[in-house]
Design a protein around this motif. Structure first.
Motif, short mmCIF file in Angstrom:
data_model
loop_
_atom_site.label_atom_id
_atom_site.label_comp_id
_atom_site.label_asym_id
_atom_site.label_seq_id
_atom_site.Cartn_x
_atom_site.Cartn_y
_atom_site.Cartn_z
N HIS A 150 0.53 -1.27 -0.15
CA HIS A 150 0.17 -0.49 -0.29
C HIS A 150 0.83 1.37 0.10
N GLN A 151 0.66 2.28 -1.02
CA GLN A 151 1.93 3.26 -0.61
C GLN A 151 0.50 4.50 -1.63
N GLN A 152 0.25 5.36 -1.08
CA GLN A 152 -0.71 6.06 -1.48
C GLN A 152 0.28 7.72 -1.94
N VAL A 153 -0.86 8.93 -2.88
CA VAL A 153 0.11 9.84 -3.44
C VAL A 153 -1.32 11.08 -3.91
N THR A 154 -1.21 12.50 -3.56
CA THR A 154 -1.96 13.45 -3.67
C THR A 154 -1.93 14.77 -4.67
N ALA A 155 -2.79 14.74 -5.68
CA ALA A 155 -2.59 15.18 -6.18
C ALA A 155 -1.92 17.05 -6.05
N PRO A 156 -1.70 17.75 -6.54
CA PRO A 156 -1.06 18.75 -6.26
C PRO A 156 -2.11 19.91 -6.70
N GLY A 157 -1.60 20.60 -4.77
CA GLY A 157 -2.93 21.36 -4.86
C GLY A 157 -4.04 21.52 -3.36
N TYR A 158 -3.59 20.03 -3.27
CA TYR A 158 -4.30 19.40 -1.97
C TYR A 158 -4.01 19.09 -1.26
N GLU A 159 -4.06 18.84 0.40
CA GLU A 159 -3.41 18.32 1.43
C GLU A 159 -3.99 16.90 1.97
N MET A 160 -3.37 16.00 1.85
CA MET A 160 -4.85 14.70 1.99
C MET A 160 -4.23 14.36 3.32
N TYR A 161 -5.34 14.41 3.83
CA TYR A 161 -5.93 13.58 5.55
C TYR A 161 -6.41 12.34 5.47
N TYR A 162 -4.74 10.85 6.02
CA TYR A 162 -5.83 9.74 6.11
C TYR A 162 -5.87 9.58 7.98
N VAL A 163 -6.65 8.83 8.89
CA VAL A 163 -6.49 8.52 9.78
C VAL A 163 -6.06 7.10 9.00
N TRP A 164 -5.26 5.99 10.29
CA TRP A 164 -4.81 4.93 9.38
C TRP A 164 -5.05 3.68 11.02
#
Length: 257
Positions: free
Chosen positions: A216-230
């Motif tokens: 599992h790996q993650q990426v977010t689009a430019p301009g957007y901070e991505m938050y996730y609870v793990w």
């Protein structure tokens, strides 16, 4: 597997259940919207429980030891508030205004003193700022894991994936199941989350169910901070101890500049 649950008439959104949807996660996890003045009461005869404030203004009352007011406009304030308590403990969440909490539970026979996590005692770590030209920059907070809660069968933390950056990288896996619940600093924000070789479009309010052993790996689009609870469920006799098993062809990246 990406899962997009909907809120029911009572403002509850179920992400996984030990005896229901996504049972491979070995946990009961749901998000609950609370209207002003509403109370959420929890008493479990077999399960330990953790409750995380996502947004709003609330009071946590747990057993006879915790009575705390908490306020958080949104997760991006990076001010975590959570409670964690064993079975046969009564907890009440009272909303002073419209609020939202995430609830995590799993079976556990052990008992301990209820814990209150807040900005003063949560571990915050910044990773990747000077690695891979900064493309792995993320901020990670940990409420509890094996180090500070060895009595628990669960792990809870938060990741703040910086715009246009990767997290949970290089591609790795572990035997224990893990769930990510996503929010973005703008509602139209999006990213991508992988389970194994399959990419999924991650959006506000979606979750990724990562079955044990899948990378599992993650990426977010430019301009957007991505938050996730793990959220991780320890396996019986095999707790998650921060071990990352890297996919062999990507392992060189772990220590690369």
């Amino acid at each position: 597997m990406l899962y997009k649950a909907e809120y029911d008439a009572n403002g509850k959104k179920v992400l996984c259940e030990m005896k229901g949807v996504n049972p491979e996660m070995l946990m009961d996890i749901y998000v609950k919207k609370l209207s002003k003045g509403e109370k959420l009461e929890i008493f479990e005869s077999e399960n330990e429980c953790a409750i995380l404030l996502l947004s709003g203004s609330i009071n946590f009352t747990v057993g006879d030891s915790i009575n705390e007011d908490c306020k958080r406009a949104n997760p991006f304030q990076k001010t975590p508030y959570a409670v964690h308590f064993p079975k046969e403990t009564k907890a009440i969440v009272t909303a002073y205004e419209e609020s939202e909490v995430l609830v995590q539970m799993t079976d556990n026979e052990k008992s301990w003193e209820p814990q209150f996590y807040n900005p003063d005692n949560c571990l915050y770590q910044e990773f990747g700022k000077g690695q891979w030209n900064g493309t792995g920059h993320r901020i990670v907070s940990t409420m509890f894991d094996l180090d500070n809660a060895p009595y628990s069968n669960m792990v809870m933390g938060e990741v703040f994936n910086q715009p246009g950056r990767w997290s949970s990288y290089p591609p790795h896996h572990h035997p224990q199941p893990e769930l990510y619940y996503y929010q973005f600093d703008h509602p139209e924000g999006f990213g991508a989350g992988f389970e194994g070789d399959t990419p999924y479009r991650t959006e506000n309010g979606s979750c990724l169910c990562i079955r044990g052993g899948n990378a599992h790996q993650q990426v977010t689009a430019p301009g957007y901070e991505m938050y996730y609870v793990w959220l991780i469920r320890h396996l019986d006799g095999d707790p998650w101890d921060k071990t990352r098993i890297y996919i062999p062809e990507y392992e060189w990246l772990a220590n690369a500049d």
